[in-house]
Write an enzyme that holds these catalytic residues in place. Structure first.
Site, PDB file in Angstrom:
ATOM      1  N   LYS A   6       0.809 -19.700 -36.572  1.00  2.56           N
ATOM      2  CA  LYS A   6       1.292 -20.971 -36.271  1.00  2.56           C
ATOM      3  C   LYS A   6       1.826 -21.616 -37.590  1.00  2.56           C
ATOM      4  O   LYS A   6       2.937 -21.967 -37.564  1.00  2.56           O
ATOM      5  CB  LYS A   6       0.623 -21.920 -35.174  1.00  2.56           C
ATOM      6  CG  LYS A   6       1.152 -23.069 -35.430  1.00  2.56           C
ATOM      7  CD  LYS A   6       0.360 -24.003 -34.264  1.00  2.56           C
ATOM      8  CE  LYS A   6      -0.711 -24.899 -35.189  1.00  2.56           C
ATOM      9  NZ  LYS A   6       0.007 -26.118 -35.736  1.00  2.56           N
ATOM     10  N   ASN A   7       0.878 -21.793 -38.391  1.00  6.27           N
ATOM     11  CA  ASN A   7       1.117 -22.336 -39.511  1.00  6.27           C
ATOM     12  C   ASN A   7       2.057 -21.767 -40.575  1.00  6.27           C
ATOM     13  O   ASN A   7       2.397 -22.612 -41.809  1.00  6.27           O
ATOM     14  CB  ASN A   7      -0.114 -23.215 -40.214  1.00  6.27           C
ATOM     15  CG  ASN A   7      -0.743 -24.140 -39.331  1.00  6.27           C
ATOM     16  OD1 ASN A   7      -0.111 -24.786 -38.285  1.00  6.27           O
ATOM     17  ND2 ASN A   7      -1.825 -24.806 -39.788  1.00  6.27           N
TER      18      ASN A   7
ATOM     19  N   ARG B  76       4.277 -32.656 -35.391  1.00  5.64           N
ATOM     20  CA  ARG B  76       4.370 -33.411 -37.008  1.00  5.64           C
ATOM     21  C   ARG B  76       5.024 -32.417 -37.872  1.00  5.64           C
ATOM     22  O   ARG B  76       5.945 -32.878 -38.690  1.00  5.64           O
ATOM     23  CB  ARG B  76       3.085 -33.715 -37.471  1.00  5.64           C
ATOM     24  CG  ARG B  76       2.450 -34.834 -36.654  1.00  5.64           C
ATOM     25  CD  ARG B  76       0.800 -34.797 -37.170  1.00  5.64           C
ATOM     26  NE  ARG B  76       1.015 -34.927 -38.841  1.00  5.64           N
ATOM     27  CZ  ARG B  76       1.488 -35.928 -39.379  1.00  5.64           C
ATOM     28  NH1 ARG B  76       1.638 -37.268 -38.713  1.00  5.64           N
ATOM     29  NH2 ARG B  76       1.552 -35.665 -40.657  1.00  5.64           N
TER      30      ARG B  76
ATOM     31  N   CYS C 163      -2.009 -38.980 -35.534  1.00  4.79           N
ATOM     32  CA  CYS C 163      -2.722 -38.134 -34.785  1.00  4.79           C
ATOM     33  C   CYS C 163      -3.703 -38.830 -33.887  1.00  4.79           C
ATOM     34  O   CYS C 163      -4.073 -39.658 -33.974  1.00  4.79           O
ATOM     35  CB  CYS C 163      -3.447 -37.024 -35.798  1.00  4.79           C
ATOM     36  SG  CYS C 163      -2.557 -35.239 -35.349  1.00  4.79           S
TER      37      CYS C 163
ATOM     38  N   ARG D 222      -1.760 -39.988 -40.536  1.00  7.79           N
ATOM     39  CA  ARG D 222      -1.196 -38.599 -41.186  1.00  7.79           C
ATOM     40  C   ARG D 222       0.036 -39.091 -41.882  1.00  7.79           C
ATOM     41  O   ARG D 222       1.041 -38.883 -41.379  1.00  7.79           O
ATOM     42  CB  ARG D 222      -1.150 -37.404 -40.293  1.00  7.79           C
ATOM     43  CG  ARG D 222      -2.589 -36.873 -39.868  1.00  7.79           C
ATOM     44  CD  ARG D 222      -2.490 -35.811 -38.962  1.00  7.79           C
ATOM     45  NE  ARG D 222      -2.097 -34.789 -39.920  1.00  7.79           N
ATOM     46  CZ  ARG D 222      -2.255 -33.365 -39.357  1.00  7.79           C
ATOM     47  NH1 ARG D 222      -2.311 -33.364 -37.984  1.00  7.79           N
ATOM     48  NH2 ARG D 222      -1.566 -32.265 -39.861  1.00  7.79           N
TER      49      ARG D 222
ATOM     50  N   ASP E 187      -9.419 -27.099 -39.961  1.00  5.73           N
ATOM     51  CA  ASP E 187      -9.083 -26.390 -38.626  1.00  5.73           C
ATOM     52  C   ASP E 187     -10.146 -25.702 -37.937  1.00  5.73           C
ATOM     53  O   ASP E 187     -10.039 -25.185 -36.775  1.00  5.73           O
ATOM     54  CB  ASP E 187      -7.851 -25.792 -38.941  1.00  5.73           C
ATOM     55  CG  ASP E 187      -6.383 -26.669 -39.098  1.00  5.73           C
ATOM     56  OD1 ASP E 187      -6.518 -27.582 -38.928  1.00  5.73           O
ATOM     57  OD2 ASP E 187      -5.215 -25.946 -39.425  1.00  5.73           O
TER      58      ASP E 187
ATOM     59  N   ARG F  16      -0.609 -25.433 -27.863  1.00  9.97           N
ATOM     60  CA  ARG F  16       0.165 -25.695 -29.004  1.00  9.97           C
ATOM     61  C   ARG F  16      -0.178 -24.494 -30.141  1.00  9.97           C
ATOM     62  O   ARG F  16       0.670 -24.279 -31.031  1.00  9.97           O
ATOM     63  CB  ARG F  16      -0.286 -27.063 -29.708  1.00  9.97           C
ATOM     64  CG  ARG F  16       0.417 -28.195 -28.985  1.00  9.97           C
ATOM     65  CD  ARG F  16       0.473 -29.489 -29.994  1.00  9.97           C
ATOM     66  NE  ARG F  16       0.387 -29.002 -31.002  1.00  9.97           N
ATOM     67  CZ  ARG F  16      -0.304 -29.572 -31.998  1.00  9.97           C
ATOM     68  NH1 ARG F  16      -1.261 -30.641 -31.789  1.00  9.97           N
ATOM     69  NH2 ARG F  16      -0.159 -29.216 -33.380  1.00  9.97           N
TER      70      ARG F  16
END
Ligand code: UD1
Length: 417
Positions: A22-23, A92, A116, A121, A304, A396
């Site tokens: 995802k990132n 975000r 968040c 953040r 995470d 997500r």
């Protein structure tokens, strides 16, 4: 709204395939704004955040198509430069359009992302970097309004190694005039992936993966094809799933090197972790030992994974100290884990996790993406049923989590609330 119901007590066994990160995919999609034409991105996970990024791009006039795990991004008709609040508040990472829009369109209007579930953040590092590249940036009515005729490269030193600010700066600097050197840059594998994609597009980025990244600006970039790297947080989450159920789980299509910090902690806790090529075999055992964890930027233990590791530590023998140094307030999972019977004391940004013989199922609420994963993991070993509401958070960032866990033998299903 859906909820997930987990009946605990099954030992997980089998093989699970890891999807694209995802990132990594989010900044790569935004980077397509740096040029006009059709880019092709493969190994894209079906996640809500990816859909959100596609919506942001579509708002700018870009067409996104999705077939299987391939996303095509056609930026030929890029015509607008605003990422509105309604879209940014959902995710975000929408702020990733700031750098590339400024570089290619000379202006960007992006809603401030806001906080968040677990606290503020800030985006000050992103804004400061754009200013240092010569853009004017004003904050007006909750929007970042920025303009630049042509960005100018230069030295940029971050006070903290921010993943997002590093990525935004790399994208903007790719088309700035002259050389940009980012000091104290983030070193995450997703930054390396973005650099690889930018270079395929014709940029000149070197040093990604170290704390000093050099970008020599180019006048033009072109569309490219790219394969997204495996998701290291999904990988590590399934490692913990194997460990927490004293199971035996083979995780395939992953990069073992990217999860070394987590593997090390699991090994210290008594879990056998064997890496070979692009797979990892995790063999858990009953009665793990408690270990201490301090989160840190890569290659440190990922923030995470803090919530999921805390879930594992709830039934490990001894007292585990878990300190959060990246997002100091990231503990919304603590009260929910306590509802399952966990013994956790919170003092500032440090949690003391005591030993309990067993967790027991209860209704709990997912408060954010990784916290939801922690609750699912805890549910796998809690006696009875754990009902996790607000599971949209999990969608997500985890593709088909119930199917994947069911494939390993878990008793888990999704149902309407
Ligand atoms: C990214 C990841 C997120 C992960 C985090 C840390 C994406 C889409 N998200 O988030 O999953 O938890 O990295 O590994 O990749 N900071 C500032 N000012 C800024 C920006 C950041 O002070 O302008 C601080 C943050 O508050 C935090 C630290 O820097 O303490 C690191 O945050 P950052 O790396 O920027 O996180 P994100 O890129 O938002």
């Amino acid at each position: 709204m859906d909820k997930i119901v987990v009946k605990g007590g099954r030992r997980l066994e089998g093989r699970v395939r890891i999807g694209g990160a995802k990132n990594a995919v989010l900044p790569v999609m935004a980077a397509c704004l740096l040029t006009r034409g059709v880019s092709v991105i493969r190994n894209v996970p079906r996640l809500k955040d990816v859909v959100s990024m596609a919506s942001v791009l579509e708002e700018l006039g870009v067409e996104c198509g999705w077939e299987g795990d391939t996303v095509t991004i056609d930026s030929s008709r890029l015509s607008r430069h605003e990422a509105p609040y309604e879209l940014v508040r959902k995710m975000r990472a929408s702020i990733y359009v700031l750098g590339p829009l400024l570089a290619s369109e000379g202006k960007a209007r992006v809603s401030l992302p806001g906080g968040c579930a677990w606290g503020p953040r800030p985006v000050d590092l992103h804004i400061r970097a754009m200013r240092e590249l010569g853009a004017t940036v004003d904050i007006d009515h909750g929007y970042i309004e920025s303009e630049a005729r042509r960005l100018e490269g230069g030295p940029i030193t971050f006070s903290a190694p921010s993943v997002g600010a590093t990525a935004n700066t790399m994208m903007a600097a790719s088309r700035a005039a002259g050389r940009t050197v980012i000091s104290n840059a983030a070193r995450e594998p997703e930054i390396v992936a973005l650099a690889d994609f930018l270079n395929l597009m014709g940029a000149r980025v070197s040093g990604a993966g170290t704390d000093a990244i050099t970008i020599d600006g180019v006048d033009e970039m072109s569309p490219a094809e790219f394969r997204i790297i495996p998701d290291r947080i999904e990988t590590a989450t399934y490692m913990v799933a194997g460990a927490i159920t004293a199971g035996q789980v083979e995780i395939v299509d992953c990069v073992p090197e990217h999860v070394e910090s987590v593997a090390l902690k699991l090994a210290q806790a008594g879990v056998a972790v064997e890496a070979a090529g692009d797979s990892i075999l995790v063999k858990g055992k009953k009665a793990l030992e408690s270990v201490d964890v301090v989160t840190a930027p890569y290659p440190g233990f990922p923030t995470d994974m803090q919530a999921q590791f805390m879930a594992l530590m709830t039934t490990a023998r001894g007292m585990s100290t878990i300190s959060e140094t990246v997002f100091r307030d990231r503990f919304t999972h603590v009260p929910e884990l306590r509802r399952l019977g966990a013994d956790i004391k919170l003092d500032g940004s440090t949690a003391q996790v005591g030993y309990v013989e067993k967790l027991s199922g209860a209704p709990v609420m997912a408060t954010d993406l990784r916290a939801s994963a922690a609750l699912v993991l805890a549910g796998l070993v809690a006696e009875g049923e754990t009902h996790i509401s607000r599971v949209y958070h999990i969608d997500r960032g985890y593709e088909a989590i119930e199917e994947k866990l069911r494939g390993l033998g878990a008793d888990i299903e999704r149902m309407p609330e």
